[in-house]
Scaffold this active site. Structure first.
Site, PDB file in Angstrom:
ATOM      1  N   LYS A  91     -12.872   0.932  15.609  1.00  0.00           N
ATOM      2  CA  LYS A  91     -11.456   0.830  15.949  1.00  0.00           C
ATOM      3  C   LYS A  91     -11.191   0.697  17.430  1.00  0.00           C
ATOM      4  O   LYS A  91     -10.285  -0.630  17.411  1.00  0.00           O
ATOM      5  CB  LYS A  91     -10.432   1.173  14.981  1.00  0.00           C
ATOM      6  CG  LYS A  91     -10.834   0.481  13.173  1.00  0.00           C
ATOM      7  CD  LYS A  91      -9.901   0.697  11.929  1.00  0.00           C
ATOM      8  CE  LYS A  91     -10.468   0.427  11.406  1.00  0.00           C
ATOM      9  NZ  LYS A  91     -10.086   1.217  10.017  1.00  0.00           N
ATOM     10  N   ASN A  97       0.708  -1.274   0.601  1.00  0.00           N
ATOM     11  CA  ASN A  97      -0.415  -0.430  -0.120  1.00  0.00           C
ATOM     12  C   ASN A  97       0.731   1.149   0.195  1.00  0.00           C
ATOM     13  O   ASN A  97       1.976   1.277   0.000  1.00  0.00           O
ATOM     14  CB  ASN A  97      -1.284   0.010   1.534  1.00  0.00           C
ATOM     15  CG  ASN A  97      -0.146  -0.060   2.643  1.00  0.00           C
ATOM     16  OD1 ASN A  97       0.642   1.049   3.064  1.00  0.00           O
ATOM     17  ND2 ASN A  97       0.052  -0.986   3.089  1.00  0.00           N
ATOM     18  N   ASP A 122      -3.929  -6.220   4.626  1.00  0.00           N
ATOM     19  CA  ASP A 122      -5.204  -7.218   5.409  1.00  0.00           C
ATOM     20  C   ASP A 122      -5.025  -8.487   4.958  1.00  0.00           C
ATOM     21  O   ASP A 122      -5.301  -9.326   5.532  1.00  0.00           O
ATOM     22  CB  ASP A 122      -6.573  -6.527   5.062  1.00  0.00           C
ATOM     23  CG  ASP A 122      -6.354  -5.369   5.988  1.00  0.00           C
ATOM     24  OD1 ASP A 122      -6.290  -5.947   7.550  1.00  0.00           O
ATOM     25  OD2 ASP A 122      -7.169  -4.423   5.855  1.00  0.00           O
ATOM     26  N   PHE A 147      -3.981   2.950  15.025  1.00  0.00           N
ATOM     27  CA  PHE A 147      -4.471   4.139  13.778  1.00  0.00           C
ATOM     28  C   PHE A 147      -5.262   3.587  12.925  1.00  0.00           C
ATOM     29  O   PHE A 147      -6.348   2.291  12.807  1.00  0.00           O
ATOM     30  CB  PHE A 147      -2.907   4.260  12.552  1.00  0.00           C
ATOM     31  CG  PHE A 147      -2.101   5.676  12.850  1.00  0.00           C
ATOM     32  CD1 PHE A 147      -1.609   5.179  14.100  1.00  0.00           C
ATOM     33  CD2 PHE A 147      -2.163   6.757  12.642  1.00  0.00           C
ATOM     34  CE1 PHE A 147      -0.527   5.889  15.058  1.00  0.00           C
ATOM     35  CE2 PHE A 147      -0.875   7.453  12.826  1.00  0.00           C
ATOM     36  CZ  PHE A 147      -0.060   7.355  14.473  1.00  0.00           C
TER      37      PHE A 147
HETATM   38  N1  CTP Z   1      -3.471  -3.738  12.065  1.00  0.00           N
HETATM   39  C1  CTP Z   1      -2.584  -4.104  12.532  1.00  0.00           C
HETATM   40  N2  CTP Z   1      -2.856  -5.894  11.997  1.00  0.00           N
HETATM   41  C2  CTP Z   1      -3.346  -6.400  10.400  1.00  0.00           C
HETATM   42  C3  CTP Z   1      -4.314  -4.960  10.309  1.00  0.00           C
HETATM   43  C4  CTP Z   1      -4.686  -3.767  11.044  1.00  0.00           C
HETATM   44  O1  CTP Z   1      -2.224  -4.999  14.047  1.00  0.00           O
HETATM   45  N3  CTP Z   1      -3.406  -7.459  10.322  1.00  0.00           N
HETATM   46  C5  CTP Z   1      -3.702  -2.392  12.255  1.00  0.00           C
HETATM   47  C6  CTP Z   1      -3.041  -0.982  11.697  1.00  0.00           C
HETATM   48  O2  CTP Z   1      -1.481  -0.785  11.701  1.00  0.00           O
HETATM   49  C7  CTP Z   1      -3.924  -0.079  12.732  1.00  0.00           C
HETATM   50  C8  CTP Z   1      -4.920  -0.741  12.816  1.00  0.00           C
HETATM   51  O3  CTP Z   1      -4.763  -2.042  12.657  1.00  0.00           O
HETATM   52  O4  CTP Z   1      -3.218   0.489  13.843  1.00  0.00           O
HETATM   53  C9  CTP Z   1      -6.299  -0.215  11.943  1.00  0.00           C
HETATM   54  O5  CTP Z   1      -5.442  -0.425  10.547  1.00  0.00           O
HETATM   55  P1  CTP Z   1      -7.537  -0.965   9.082  1.00  0.00           P
HETATM   56  O6  CTP Z   1      -6.612  -0.989   8.509  1.00  0.00           O
HETATM   57  O7  CTP Z   1      -7.828   1.118   9.215  1.00  0.00           O
HETATM   58  O8  CTP Z   1      -7.723  -1.388  10.077  1.00  0.00           O
HETATM   59  P2  CTP Z   1      -8.741  -2.915   9.792  1.00  0.00           P
HETATM   60  O9  CTP Z   1      -8.538  -3.805  10.928  1.00  0.00           O
HETATM   61  O10 CTP Z   1      -8.281  -3.050   8.242  1.00  0.00           O
HETATM   62  O11 CTP Z   1      -9.764  -2.526   9.144  1.00  0.00           O
HETATM   63  P3  CTP Z   1     -10.860  -2.305   8.006  1.00  0.00           P
HETATM   64  O12 CTP Z   1     -10.869  -2.971   7.034  1.00  0.00           O
HETATM   65  O13 CTP Z   1     -12.127  -2.446   8.597  1.00  0.00           O
HETATM   66  O14 CTP Z   1     -10.454  -0.678   7.950  1.00  0.00           O
END
Ligand code: CTP
Length: 400
Positions: free
Chosen positions: A330, A203, A272, A316
């Protein structure tokens, strides 16, 4: 407090004498350092009389070849007023051709800079770029006032009022090594999830926000462990950087290094999804269309939320819409103490690749705090201010 007052060569140099007097009145000790050009405007004797100390002027006319190091170590804050366009350029580029610039490089404490110059010199792209470099370094700027300038022009360039400079000094002086004794674990940057030996999913995260947080925490006295995905940034001074590539590697390193951390900040943009089994050879273009079946990566933040104990956990949320609701959601779903929400992907000058950011903080106490647009290093400072406040509030609520 022991303060260095650097004076460079502008007409406003005489106003630095008033500043020296005000700073002394607050009970600080002042060591004046003048550039050669400054001495064309005001004699060192003026500052020597006001501060009761010999003024440092010349790198080679001093008792010891390492005097600039000793002076740097003995003092706690440096203020440069007035800072000319030339001096600002030399500071930004790390030149060290006189006592003041050499001292600046050897000095590790907070720096306050009050520029003064002609309006066109102030507005020049070169000056503005140099100022931005200094701001990013965490120095506090006291911007010049607008008004009638000695050169006959009107506009910004006049040295700020000495009282305003004093206020900035007092603010920096209070700014504390308030994270001393603390271990802060920070994750930053994107992760890369391989599709084959040459391709990956990732990303647009640049890592700048996480690196700014690491720099700010280290400057405030913390031991900092920065677990970083692949980025193009220099390791911040005094910070232990642990490089990782994938979400799985990041998870492993976070769990391995979690022990001593009292504050954990997850600013990384973790992928993700990943490919469960990565082919060992490069995938060939044999079909007209291919589809990828991806598995979820471990949610590191959610796992931390389950096992955080009395650590402060800050997540974040990078969103393209519904920022406040998402930050709050979150916060709850991942059991965080704070979620820093920022809008990404829209306007190009804030968010991912930018040096600026504008965020909202959703706190466990129910508060929602907006931090207006500012350099990421400044945002990082405000985040730590709020983290420490939050800890006090949570402890008070716990009766601890
Ligand atoms: N995060 C994490 N591990 C993952 C995905 C996300 O630790 N596999 C953490 C990121 O470091 C950040 C927070 O989760 O602090 C939010 O990440 P984000 O990608 O915005 O959240 P998601 O859980 O992926 O939510 P969504 O896809 O519903 O927006």
């Amino acid at each position: 407090m022991k303060i260095i007052l650097g004076v460079s060569g502008g007409i406003a140099a005489y106003k630095a004498a008033e500043l020296a007097r005000l700073v002394m009145q607050q009970g600080h000790e002042v060591q004046a350092v003048m550039t050669a050009a400054a001495q064309e405007f005001v004699r060192p004797l003026t500052f020597a009389a006001l501060t009761g100390r010999k003024v440092l002027t010349d790198l080679f006319a001093i008792e010891s070849a390492i005097e600039h190091i000793a002076v740097a170590q003995e003092h706690e804050l440096m203020v440069i007023a007035p800072a000319t366009a030339d001096l600002i350029a030399r500071l930004a580029h790390g030149l060290a051709d006189d006592f003041l610039t050499t001292l600046y490089l050897a000095f590790t404490g907070p720096v306050v800079i009050a520029p003064a110059m002609n309006v066109n010199m102030w507005q020049h792209a070169a000056t503005q770029a140099n100022l931005e470099t200094l701001r990013q370094r965490g120095h506090r700027m006291v911007d010049p006032d607008s008004g009638y300038l000695a050169c006959g022009m009107t506009g910004p360039g006049r040295l700020a009022d000495p009282a305003a400079i004093l206020e900035a000094i007092e603010r920096e002086a209070r700014k504390r090594r308030d994270l001393e004794g603390e271990t802060v674990l920070i994750t930053a940057g994107p992760t890369q999830e391989p599709l084959d030996p040459v391709r990956y999913i990732s990303n647009r995260s640049s890592g700048k926000m996480g690196y700014a947080l690491a720099e700010a925490a280290a400057a405030r006295g913390a031991r900092v462990i920065l677990i970083s995905g692949p980025v193009h940034l220099a390791p911040p001074y005094g910070v232990e950087v642990v490089p990782v590539r994938t979400a799985a590697e990041m998870r492993a390193k976070v769990m391995e290094r979690l022990g001593p951390a009292g504050i954990v900040i997850k600013s990384a943009a973790v992928a993700d999804f990943h490919l469960g089994t990565v082919p060992t050879q490069k995938v060939k273009k044999t079909a007209a269309r291919i589809s990828l079946e991806l598995d979820p990566t471990p949610d590191i933040l959610a796992e931390l939320g389950r096992k955080k104990g009395d650590r402060l956990l800050i997540g974040f949320a990078a969103e393209t819409q519904n920022l406040h609701q998402e930050a709050r959601r979150k916060l709850e779903s991942k059991n965080c103490d704070m979620v820093v929400g920022n809008l990404v992907g829209g306007s190009s000058d804030i968010g991912f690749e930018s040096d600026q950011n504008e965020v909202v903080l959703a706190l466990r106490t129910g508060e929602l705090i907006s931090l207006p647009r500012a350099p990421k290093r400044e945002i990082a400072e405000r985040i730590f201010d709020q983290v420490l406040k939050l800890r006090l509030a949570l402890h008070a609520a716990d009766g601890r």
